[in-house]
Write an enzyme that holds these catalytic residues in place. Structure first.
Site, PDB file in Angstrom:
ATOM      1  N   THR A   1      23.243 -41.213   1.187  1.00  0.00           N
ATOM      2  CA  THR A   1      22.842 -41.913   2.411  1.00  0.00           C
ATOM      3  C   THR A   1      22.896 -43.422   2.267  1.00  0.00           C
ATOM      4  O   THR A   1      23.200 -44.130   3.232  1.00  0.00           O
ATOM      5  CB  THR A   1      21.409 -41.487   2.797  1.00  0.00           C
ATOM      6  OG1 THR A   1      21.379 -40.075   3.010  1.00  0.00           O
ATOM      7  CG2 THR A   1      20.936 -42.196   4.059  1.00  0.00           C
TER       8      THR A   1
ATOM      9  N   THR B   1      19.782 -38.131  -1.992  1.00  0.00           N
ATOM     10  CA  THR B   1      18.433 -37.717  -2.386  1.00  0.00           C
ATOM     11  C   THR B   1      18.264 -36.205  -2.513  1.00  0.00           C
ATOM     12  O   THR B   1      17.376 -35.743  -3.242  1.00  0.00           O
ATOM     13  CB  THR B   1      17.394 -38.237  -1.373  1.00  0.00           C
ATOM     14  OG1 THR B   1      17.687 -37.703  -0.077  1.00  0.00           O
ATOM     15  CG2 THR B   1      17.411 -39.753  -1.320  1.00  0.00           C
TER      16      THR B   1
END
Length: 655
Positions: free
Chosen positions: A20, A191
């Site tokens: 991200t 993540t």
């Protein structure tokens, strides 16, 4: 244009796998997608991450005087005129190696132009190298003492972390090994599976002596409000200023041990937690390092990357009513290792058919590791249901996370030299601080008499080393209580061991440096044993001191005890320091390592020990060493030339 390293400059390699942190909106379905080159370009534009001329408002705002000088110098617009170096390629470069061709990204259909690709050269099978443009952070006045020069090795294609495979873990470990001349490493990663990668790397990176930090973001840098800025800057700052020789994960102002974390939230900035182990670093107004928890490398082996993981491992989560048929099917070949997520503190249904299925698998050679489904706590034998598992061969996994247990099992099963019994034994043994060893430690405080005895011994050593340079004889100091005094009545020693520890902490750094410099083995052992006997000792010194007394820096010249011993030829002390956790990669104020001093002084046995422990010449050391080697060759000094070659200097053969 390659650039030489300065003493107050750290070099960090950023390996950008995707995730991200560097995404943009614009996918086929309107979601976030990774975009080649975006991360490097946006960091180039932000003076917090790149200000090579140190001429931005950010670099000149550490004081009122600096800001006023900046205004008077014509920088009132907020940033001085951009120089070609800050806005376009080429710019100072760093040599980076990779397992894949570098800079060969395929541009997106809507992207007509991109930055010119670096010249990539294949130097060996599956090894490519290129000079990558470097970025340079400002020299901060509060949180950092060094500028950080870093290059970004961008994977092509960039990956969403849900697509990470075992081969990618091996690729990361290999690229760290190929670029081990860098001072530290930051891995940018999505993540979702970051805790799996950080756990896997903690095992694959064997005898690691440098800082490796994984980080990412919940909101990308492309958004005005994001957590990417703090996460990346925090990871760079810690990597560039502290030697924390283990794989770690930085998120939301906290550095965790990499094999102790799990992702606990998909929408909070505090996305990760380490439920059974305290953080290594907390970043607030100050950066606070919990040095007592940082791993100390005490082996004399060089760093290496293990390049294999067994694919025949899996995780089985127990649930009420699970059938034995399901368990048998799950444990069938080719499965070799299973992480069994059990109830509570290691319990399972006590049905005979289920226990029999587990027993048969264990007897067949399947390694089954029991961990808890609970976020906090450990597996124990407190209940009969847990003891039933142990009786049939299931190994207790203590307080390991599911991610850690799985990757550790895969790592151990990939080693052909280990038998099944070896693997079972090592599963319950902490290899990288991944589990808490069960102890029954006696935490009682020292008595008053013991405190006085400890301080008396320290002061005697202090006086001896201060007054007799090369002899062991010296005046003895005796401390005694007033006649009739009791521990309750002794006002100066009535607290816990804190006062005694603070006194020891003030004296021990001087003692260990003096002992190392003078090859006083007994005094050095005295210091090490004093520290081991009192875990509360906190040695003073610069904020970037590595863990332990063996790495405390002398405030006058910034060297460690290993520097002092290597410079003065104290071979016995060098060996003791290395076994006590001394880091071979620490640099003094001038930017030199212990290996450089040992080679410069001609201490061959010390050079051998340091090289065996993983020391290598790089950066500033490399330049000085090459000059010294060339001088030795020119003067026909074969002995000196051989020593520099042994230390790692590459000497060209005469035509």
């Amino acid at each position: 244009m390659s650039v030489s390293q300065l003493p107050d400059e750290a070099r960090v390699l950023v390996i950008y796998t995707g995730g991200t942190i560097g995404m943009l909106l614009g996918g086929n379905r309107g979601g976030y997608v990774p975009e080649p080159y975006f991360l490097t370009e946006i960091l180039k534009s932000q003076t917090r991450f790149h200000d090579p001329m140190q001429d931005s408002l950010f670099s000149n705002s550490s004081s009122v005087q600096g800001f006023r000088q900046f205004l008077s110098g014509g920088g009132g617009s907020g940033r001085s005129s951009p120089s070609p170096e800050t806005t376009q390629f080429p710019q100072p470069t760093l040599l980076v190696r990779s397992t894949r061709p570098i800079g060969s990204a395929t541009l997106s259909p809507n992207q007509k132009d991109g930055p010119p690709a670096p010249i990539c050269v294949k130097v060996a099978e599956n090894v490519y190298e290129a000079q990558l443009p470097s970025l340079l952070t400002p020299r901060a006045s509060v949180s950092s003492s060094k500028s950080i020069r870093y290059a970004i090795l961008e994977w092509q294609p960039l990956l969403d972390s849900s697509n990470i495979e075992t081969e990618d873990w091996i690729r990361l470990a290999t690229e760290i090994e190929l670029n081990y001349s860098f001072d530290a490493f930051v891995i940018l990663h999505g993540t979702d599976t970051m805790s799996y990668t950080s756990s896997a790397l903690s095992f694959l990176l064997e005898d690691l002596g440098k800082t490796v930090i994984l980080t990412g973001a919940q909101i990308p840098l492309s958004e005005l409000r994001n957590d990417a800025l703090d996460n990346l800057m925090g990871a760079l700052t810690i990597a560039g200023n502290y030697i924390i020789p283990e794989t770690s994960l930085f998120f939301n102002h906290t550095l965790f041990r990499g094999n102790r974390v799990s992702k606990v939230s998909s929408y909070d900035f505090a996305a990760f937690e380490s439920p059974n182990f305290a953080p290594l670093v907390k970043v607030g107004i100050e950066i606070t390092v919990n040095w007592n928890n940082v791993l100390r490398q005490t082996s004399l082996r060089r760093f290496r990357a293990h390049k294999e993981m067994s694919p025949h491992v899996a995780t089985l989560r127990l649930f009420p009513g699970i059938s034995s048929a399901t368990v048998r099917a799950f444990l069938a070949p080719p499965i070799r290792g299973v992480v069994l997520e059990s109830f509570g503190s290691g319990n399972a249904p006590q049905r005979a058919d289920l226990i029999l299925a587990l027993k048969e698998a264990c007897e067949r050679g399947v390694v089954i590791v029991a961990i808890s489904q609970c976020l906090k706590g450990t597996v124990s034998n407190a209940y009969e249901a847990g003891r039933e598992l142990a009786a049939v061969g299931v190994i207790a996994g203590s307080d390991m996370t599911p991610e850690c247990a799985l990757t550790k099992l895969s790592y151990l099963l990939s080693k052909p030299e280990l038998s099944v019994e070896d693997v079972r034994k090592l599963i319950g043994t902490p290899l990288r601080g991944e589990l808490t060893r069960a102890t029954a430690a006696n935490l009682t405080q020292n008595s008053l008499e013991q405190n006085i005895e400890n301080i008396q011994g320290l002061l005697s050593e202090f006086v001896r080393l201060s007054t007799r340079r090369f002899t062991s004889a010296g005046p003895q100091i005796t401390i005694s209580l007033p006649d009739g005094a009791t521990q309750d009545a002794a006002a100066s020693w009535t607290s816990t061991a804190a006062e005694a520890a603070s006194t020891e902490g003030a004296l021990l750094p001087f003692l260990i440096h003096a002992a190392a410099a003078r090859n006083d083995v007994e005094a050095l052992k005295f210091c090490i044993e004093s520290e081991q006997g009192n875990d509360s000792i906190s040695t003073p010194g610069p904020s970037n001191v590595a863990s332990g007394l063996a790495n405390t820096l002398d405030l006058t010249w910034g060297g460690s005890p290993l520097h002092a011993a290597s410079l003065n030829g104290s071979a016995e002390c060098v060996e003791i320091l290395l076994h006590s956790g001394a880091l071979v990669h620490l640099r003094d104020t001038l930017g030199h390592t212990a290996l450089y001093y040992a080679a410069r002084q001609g201490h061959q046995s010390i050079v051998d020990m340091l090289v065996q422990a993983g020391a290598r010449l790089s950066g500033l050391d490399g330049g000085f060493a090459e000059m010294a080697a060339k001088t030795a060759a020119h003067n026909g000094d074969a002995g000196t030339l051989k020593l520099w070659v042994k230390a790692g200097v590459q000497v060209e053969s005469p035509p």
